[in-house]
Design a protein around this motif. Sequence first.
Motif, PDB file in Angstrom:
ATOM      1  N   UNK A  92      -3.009 -11.966   2.022  1.00 20.92           N
ATOM      2  CA  UNK A  92      -2.925 -12.407   0.629  1.00 20.92           C
ATOM      3  C   UNK A  92      -2.108 -11.425  -0.203  1.00 20.92           C
ATOM      4  N   UNK A  93      -2.302 -10.146   0.037  1.00 23.79           N
ATOM      5  CA  UNK A  93      -1.529  -9.120  -0.681  1.00 23.79           C
ATOM      6  C   UNK A  93      -0.041  -9.220  -0.358  1.00 23.79           C
ATOM      7  N   UNK A  94       0.260  -9.440   0.918  1.00 21.43           N
ATOM      8  CA  UNK A  94       1.655  -9.599   1.317  1.00 21.43           C
ATOM      9  C   UNK A  94       2.318 -10.745   0.565  1.00 21.43           C
ATOM     10  N   UNK A  95       1.642 -11.869   0.478  1.00 19.46           N
ATOM     11  CA  UNK A  95       2.259 -13.030  -0.163  1.00 19.46           C
ATOM     12  C   UNK A  95       2.465 -12.810  -1.665  1.00 19.46           C
ATOM     13  N   UNK A  96       1.564 -12.037  -2.285  1.00 16.48           N
ATOM     14  CA  UNK A  96       1.826 -11.636  -3.669  1.00 16.48           C
ATOM     15  C   UNK A  96       3.076 -10.761  -3.740  1.00 16.48           C
ATOM     16  N   UNK A  97       3.202  -9.829  -2.804  1.00 15.01           N
ATOM     17  CA  UNK A  97       4.368  -8.945  -2.785  1.00 15.01           C
ATOM     18  C   UNK A  97       5.662  -9.721  -2.577  1.00 15.01           C
ATOM     19  N   UNK A 126      15.783 -12.222  -8.227  1.00 18.64           N
ATOM     20  CA  UNK A 126      16.424 -13.220  -9.092  1.00 18.64           C
ATOM     21  C   UNK A 126      16.798 -12.634 -10.453  1.00 18.64           C
ATOM     22  N   UNK A 127      16.469 -11.375 -10.678  1.00 17.49           N
ATOM     23  CA  UNK A 127      16.806 -10.732 -11.939  1.00 17.49           C
ATOM     24  C   UNK A 127      15.745 -10.857 -13.006  1.00 17.49           C
ATOM     25  N   UNK A 128      14.572 -11.343 -12.651  1.00 16.16           N
ATOM     26  CA  UNK A 128      13.511 -11.515 -13.645  1.00 16.16           C
ATOM     27  C   UNK A 128      12.848 -10.177 -13.981  1.00 16.16           C
ATOM     28  N   UNK A 129      12.298 -10.092 -15.174  1.00 16.11           N
ATOM     29  CA  UNK A 129      11.360  -9.020 -15.488  1.00 16.11           C
ATOM     30  C   UNK A 129       9.975  -9.495 -15.062  1.00 16.11           C
ATOM     31  N   UNK A 130       9.313  -8.693 -14.260  1.00 15.78           N
ATOM     32  CA  UNK A 130       8.072  -9.144 -13.618  1.00 15.78           C
ATOM     33  C   UNK A 130       6.887  -8.302 -14.084  1.00 15.78           C
ATOM     34  N   UNK A 131       5.883  -8.978 -14.565  1.00 18.81           N
ATOM     35  CA  UNK A 131       4.561  -8.405 -14.751  1.00 18.81           C
ATOM     36  C   UNK A 131       3.594  -9.226 -13.919  1.00 18.81           C
ATOM     37  N   UNK A 132       2.778  -8.565 -13.132  1.00 17.26           N
ATOM     38  CA  UNK A 132       1.891  -9.280 -12.210  1.00 17.26           C
ATOM     39  C   UNK A 132       0.573  -8.529 -12.107  1.00 17.26           C
ATOM     40  N   UNK A 157       0.844  -1.194   0.000  1.00 17.83           N
ATOM     41  CA  UNK A 157       0.000   0.000   0.000  1.00 17.83           C
ATOM     42  C   UNK A 157       0.881   1.247   0.000  1.00 17.83           C
ATOM     43  N   UNK A 158       1.518   1.563   1.111  1.00 18.76           N
ATOM     44  CA  UNK A 158       2.423   2.716   1.139  1.00 18.76           C
ATOM     45  C   UNK A 158       3.618   2.512   0.220  1.00 18.76           C
ATOM     46  N   UNK A 159       4.107   1.270   0.134  1.00 19.58           N
ATOM     47  CA  UNK A 159       5.243   0.937  -0.715  1.00 19.58           C
ATOM     48  C   UNK A 159       4.819  -0.050  -1.800  1.00 19.58           C
ATOM     49  N   UNK A 160       5.161   0.251  -3.039  1.00 23.68           N
ATOM     50  CA  UNK A 160       4.989  -0.740  -4.090  1.00 23.68           C
ATOM     51  C   UNK A 160       6.075  -1.805  -3.918  1.00 23.68           C
ATOM     52  N   UNK A 161       5.750  -3.093  -4.107  1.00 21.80           N
ATOM     53  CA  UNK A 161       6.757  -4.136  -3.874  1.00 21.80           C
ATOM     54  C   UNK A 161       7.997  -4.015  -4.754  1.00 21.80           C
ATOM     55  N   UNK A 162       7.857  -3.480  -5.969  1.00 19.23           N
ATOM     56  CA  UNK A 162       9.040  -3.304  -6.821  1.00 19.23           C
ATOM     57  C   UNK A 162       9.990  -2.267  -6.234  1.00 19.23           C
ATOM     58  N   UNK A 174      -3.739  -8.471  -6.450  1.00 21.82           N
ATOM     59  CA  UNK A 174      -3.975  -7.470  -5.410  1.00 21.82           C
ATOM     60  C   UNK A 174      -2.960  -6.339  -5.492  1.00 21.82           C
ATOM     61  N   UNK A 175      -1.819  -6.605  -6.132  1.00 22.60           N
ATOM     62  CA  UNK A 175      -0.885  -5.553  -6.528  1.00 22.60           C
ATOM     63  C   UNK A 175      -0.647  -5.676  -8.024  1.00 22.60           C
ATOM     64  N   UNK A 176      -0.315  -4.578  -8.663  1.00 22.91           N
ATOM     65  CA  UNK A 176      -0.090  -4.545 -10.101  1.00 22.91           C
ATOM     66  C   UNK A 176       1.371  -4.195 -10.374  1.00 22.91           C
ATOM     67  N   UNK A 177       1.997  -4.979 -11.235  1.00 30.30           N
ATOM     68  CA  UNK A 177       3.390  -4.746 -11.611  1.00 30.30           C
ATOM     69  C   UNK A 177       3.488  -4.863 -13.121  1.00 30.30           C
ATOM     70  N   UNK A 178       4.123  -3.881 -13.745  1.00 30.20           N
ATOM     71  CA  UNK A 178       4.226  -3.868 -15.206  1.00 30.20           C
ATOM     72  C   UNK A 178       5.691  -3.833 -15.636  1.00 30.20           C
TER      73      UNK A 178
END
Length: 326
Positions: free
Chosen positions: A124-129, A138-144, A75-80, A147-151
């Motif tokens: 549930x949101x935490x575990x997605x994060x 791990x160096x991956x490019x992540x799109x998710x 919420x306050x911090x995006x996981x990326x 409950x959180x959105x990553x592009x």
Amino acid sequence: MTDYGFHASHEQISPGQLLEDVQRAERAGFRMAMCSDHFAPWSAAQGESGFSWAWLGAALATTGLRFGTVCAPGQRYHPAVVAQAAATLAQMFPGRFWLALGTGQNMNEHITGDKWVDKPARQARLEECVDVIRRLHRGEEVTHHGLVEVDRARIYSLPESPPALLGPALTPATAERAAGWADGLITINQGLDETDRVLRAYRDAGGSGPTAVQIHLSIAPTLEEARGIAREQWQNHALDDPLPADLATPKQFDAAGRYVPDDKIAEGVIVTDSVPELVSRLRRYEDLGVDEIYLHHVAADQGPFLELAEQELLPALHRPGPPSST
């Protein structure tokens, strides 16, 4: 043998003073440290709340201590952003930084204006994060999408080894859940029996990483003074669930904590005027099999405690002793 660290409380001490305190803690004999990551203090009487990520860079650069912090992505911090910040510290200070990832508290997260959701949704949101952060490390490019959105996120400056991700847990249920994803567990003193239940839940669910306990304490020349410190600075931490997670402002915490009795405060803070008594009570937590104990003296002025730690407390704790009596 259990090792001892110093807890740096951003809610109570200005960032500049806290930096001096953690440097003093290293000279006193502490071997590691951790800090809080709050946007707001628990109480108007505390009155501080520095930005932990900026402070951690300075603390790691000016000491040789190993550090960690407890952070709430989603919420306050995006996981990326959390993943990038943690990777940068781990790259600059190899092997010296760990990160605990929790579900957060409304007092810090409401600033975004987003709805404060219930504990199951936050879990549930935490575990997605956690999954996003691990993949980025791990160096991956992540799109998710969830409950959180990553592009198309990718971290370009990675450490040789990613920082350990610990699970903070206050209940056996949360500890059991953390066993499925965390590299270790950290909890707080809630009395020996409850702390033991949390630690056992993590182990019984298959958790195999190191365990740590953050212990709040107030020690002063007299019990009256020690009780006064605990009441002024830490009475709001003694509130029953779900208030600590759901209240939004220091003013609300002060209103809720106004009539908390001293014996309730003492359930979560070791209040004493005696180093031998404090050592004995800390030994009981050692007997639970924890790997690390982080000491948080709940006063705004850490000077007297750090002097006491150097001269009496840490020498006593670093000497092997017989198992404590229960």
